[in-house]
Design a protein around this motif. Structure first.
Motif, mmCIF file in Angstrom:
data_model
loop_
_atom_site.group_PDB
_atom_site.id
_atom_site.type_symbol
_atom_site.label_atom_id
_atom_site.label_comp_id
_atom_site.label_asym_id
_atom_site.label_seq_id
_atom_site.Cartn_x
_atom_site.Cartn_y
_atom_site.Cartn_z
ATOM 1 N N ALA A 155 0.831 -1.213 0.000
ATOM 2 C CA ALA A 155 0.000 0.000 0.000
ATOM 3 C C ALA A 155 0.859 1.253 0.000
ATOM 4 C CB ALA A 155 -0.930 -0.022 1.218
ATOM 5 N N LEU A 156 1.942 1.238 0.766
ATOM 6 C CA LEU A 156 2.830 2.403 0.791
ATOM 7 C C LEU A 156 3.510 2.608 -0.556
ATOM 8 C CD1 LEU A 156 3.992 4.644 2.568
ATOM 9 C CD2 LEU A 156 5.802 3.086 3.254
ATOM 10 N N LEU A 157 3.877 1.522 -1.231
ATOM 11 C CA LEU A 157 4.483 1.644 -2.556
ATOM 12 C C LEU A 157 3.501 2.259 -3.551
ATOM 13 C CD1 LEU A 157 6.907 1.026 -4.401
ATOM 14 C CD2 LEU A 157 5.884 -1.219 -4.831
ATOM 15 N N LEU A 158 2.235 1.883 -3.458
ATOM 16 C CA LEU A 158 1.228 2.452 -4.353
ATOM 17 C C LEU A 158 1.060 3.959 -4.124
ATOM 18 C CD1 LEU A 158 -1.515 -0.322 -4.235
ATOM 19 C CD2 LEU A 158 0.137 0.119 -6.053
ATOM 20 N N PRO A 202 6.080 6.912 -2.258
ATOM 21 C CA PRO A 202 6.749 7.650 -1.178
ATOM 22 C C PRO A 202 8.064 8.273 -1.641
ATOM 23 C CG PRO A 202 7.155 5.310 -0.937
ATOM 24 C CD PRO A 202 6.239 5.459 -2.121
ATOM 25 N N PHE A 203 8.319 9.485 -1.162
ATOM 26 C CA PHE A 203 9.585 10.176 -1.385
ATOM 27 C C PHE A 203 10.086 10.671 -0.033
ATOM 28 C CE2 PHE A 203 8.250 10.018 -5.681
ATOM 29 C CZ PHE A 203 9.358 10.251 -6.476
ATOM 30 N N GLY A 204 11.399 10.568 0.167
ATOM 31 C CA GLY A 204 12.012 11.045 1.398
ATOM 32 C C GLY A 204 13.090 12.063 1.097
ATOM 33 N N LEU A 228 12.325 2.091 -5.049
ATOM 34 C CA LEU A 228 13.201 0.935 -5.228
ATOM 35 C C LEU A 228 13.493 0.245 -3.895
ATOM 36 C CD1 LEU A 228 14.962 -0.819 -7.007
ATOM 37 C CD2 LEU A 228 16.813 0.838 -6.740
ATOM 38 N N SER A 229 13.792 1.037 -2.863
ATOM 39 C CA SER A 229 14.061 0.441 -1.555
ATOM 40 C C SER A 229 12.838 -0.303 -1.027
ATOM 41 C CB SER A 229 14.475 1.541 -0.567
ATOM 42 O OG SER A 229 15.630 2.218 -1.019
ATOM 43 N N ALA A 251 10.442 -1.613 -2.862
ATOM 44 C CA ALA A 251 10.227 -2.819 -3.671
ATOM 45 C C ALA A 251 11.126 -3.962 -3.207
ATOM 46 C CB ALA A 251 10.480 -2.504 -5.147
ATOM 47 N N LEU A 252 12.372 -3.658 -2.849
ATOM 48 C CA LEU A 252 13.254 -4.693 -2.319
ATOM 49 C C LEU A 252 12.734 -5.237 -0.991
ATOM 50 C CD1 LEU A 252 16.742 -3.108 -3.095
ATOM 51 C CD2 LEU A 252 15.627 -4.994 -4.289
ATOM 52 N N LEU A 253 12.215 -4.351 -0.135
ATOM 53 C CA LEU A 253 11.648 -4.800 1.127
ATOM 54 C C LEU A 253 10.449 -5.709 0.890
ATOM 55 C CD1 LEU A 253 11.443 -4.686 4.221
ATOM 56 C CD2 LEU A 253 10.078 -2.598 3.969
ATOM 57 N N ILE A 254 9.603 -5.376 -0.084
ATOM 58 C CA ILE A 254 8.435 -6.195 -0.392
ATOM 59 C C ILE A 254 8.872 -7.582 -0.871
ATOM 60 C CG2 ILE A 254 6.519 -6.434 -2.014
ATOM 61 C CD1 ILE A 254 6.156 -3.402 -1.836
ATOM 62 N N ALA A 255 9.928 -7.612 -1.690
ATOM 63 C CA ALA A 255 10.411 -8.906 -2.176
ATOM 64 C C ALA A 255 10.912 -9.777 -1.025
ATOM 65 C CB ALA A 255 11.515 -8.682 -3.209
ATOM 66 N N LEU A 256 11.636 -9.169 -0.081
ATOM 67 C CA LEU A 256 12.132 -9.936 1.067
ATOM 68 C C LEU A 256 10.983 -10.424 1.941
ATOM 69 C CD1 LEU A 256 15.237 -7.773 2.087
ATOM 70 C CD2 LEU A 256 15.229 -9.991 0.917
#
Length: 384
Positions: A71-74, A77-79, A359-360, A362-367
């Motif tokens: 949901a956060l990826l959708l 997010p920008f930091g 990108l960060s 997406a990597l977390l979602i994959a893990l």
């Protein structure tokens, strides 16, 4: 750490968190009744109170985290940017020899960089050619990216180009040092190219006599470096033209196309509501305004070029500031006058920019997905 969401509506996907919660509720209350004849006359025991229980809560936690991350990826997010750390920084403007810069300043363990896009390290790359981005904008960019506690040293050559005519306001104090350019040896005599200035008019627009006087002042040292030529308003503008003085109303098509391709034109009469002030007098009154048009620039007097409306036309400094404005203000500095353009402090710290966290995430979602599959397989094997 502040977080910016480009698509906050994407957080609506958090409603899917209810799905794994329902799946993990204890479903042991689904029992099948088996009748025994011997037990028919025995009173039924009191039924215990049913409580909701969650099965396999580690797997549930992983699934909840996975859905929340999606949901956060959708939501895009920008930091904030990572910045450049808190060590002292020394930036060297291209044109200064690296060895001369290090001899000019003893900065201990400071980081040394070129004042160029990307701020490359001083010893790892050679400075590239002069960049279209100016010194002032690069300093403001660096000021926004550095840690507020970082001390900034700037080493400039004796000839600095790219200053935008005003004080460089930064959020921190700057150690501003000037280094004389190394002499290049006896220069061979060369012919200075003559720059053509096309004077075009429409009707009886005023100002021609003052522009003629300015061009004459530019050639007062005896070397004819500027040549003013009167040309027809509709004539094509040749490649030898450096600037165009337009004394008239609307821009004719040839002049407009020439400016859009990168030329610079000075207008005697123009509506300057969308122009920015470029030059002011000692009282703060606007003298010359500027705006971009395509790849070029339009300069316009703040009032009709008549002494009654623009007294600065009679000032001895008029030819100088007009020429500097046409040239986009290249300034020559020496050790005594370097402070004249030294950055001033007190400006609010600029935005260091935003970093895409997609990108960060997406990597977390994959893990999380891999961990969820592994744990789900473990529970399935244990039940078997």
């Amino acid at each position: 750490m502040s977080l910016t969401l480009l698509l906050p509506l994407g957080l609506a996907a958090l409603a899917a968190l209810a799905i794994p919660l329902l799946l993990h509720l204890n479903r042991r209350q689904q029992q099948r009744a088996i009748l025994f004849a011997a037990l028919r006359w025995i009173a039924a025991p009191a039924q215990p109170r049913r409580r909701l229980r969650l099965e396999q809560w580690p797997l549930l936690l992983l699934r909840l985290l996975l859905l929340a991350a999606v949901a956060l990826l959708l939501a895009r997010p920008f930091g904030p940017g990572a910045g450049h750390g808190a060590r002292d920084w020394v930036v060297v403007v291209p044109g200064v020899d690296a060895a001369a810069a290090r001899a000019r300043l003893s900065a201990g363990a400071a980081q040394w960089h070129w004042l160029q896009p990307g701020f490359p390290a001083l010893d790892t790359v050679q400075p590239g050619p002069a960049d279209a981005r100016d010194v002032a904008s690069l300093l403001r960019e660096l000021d926004s990216e550095l840690d507020p506690a970082t001390r900034l040293h700037v080493i400039v050559p004796s000839v600095v180009r790219g200053l935008d005519g005003g004080a460089i306001a930064l959020s921190r104090a700057v150690d501003w040092l000037s280094v004389d350019l190394a002499p290049a040896g006896p220069a061979a005599p060369r012919q200075t190219p003559v720059q053509k200035i096309s004077l075009r008019r429409s009707g009886d627009a005023p100002g021609e006599v003052y522009l003629q006087a300015a061009v004459s002042a530019w050639n007062e040292d005896g070397e004819a470096r500027y040549r003013l030529e009167r040309e027809d308003a509709a004539a094509a503008i040749d490649a030898a033209t450096a600037y165009v003085f337009w004394l008239g109303g609307d821009l004719p098509p040839p002049l407009q196309h020439w400016v859009e391709a990168g030329g610079t034109a000075l207008l005697a009469q123009a509506a300057t509501a969308d122009f920015a002030t470029l030059v002011r007098d000692g009282n703060g009154n606007a003298l010359l305004k500027v705006r971009t048009l395509g790849q070029g620039r339009l300069l316009a007097f703040a009032a009709a070029p008549q002494p009654a409306l623009l007294p600065a036309l009679l000032d001895a400094q008029f030819p100088e500031w007009l020429l500097l404005s046409l040239r986009q203000n290249p300034l020559r500095l020496d050790q005594a006058s370097a402070a004249a353009v030294q950055p001033v402090t007190g400006a609010p710290r600029g935005d260091a920019g935003l970093h895409d966290l997609g990108l960060s995430l997406a990597l977390l979602i994959a893990l999380l997905a891999l961990a969820e599959r592994a744990l789900s397989f473990f529970y399935a094997r244990r039940r078997a």
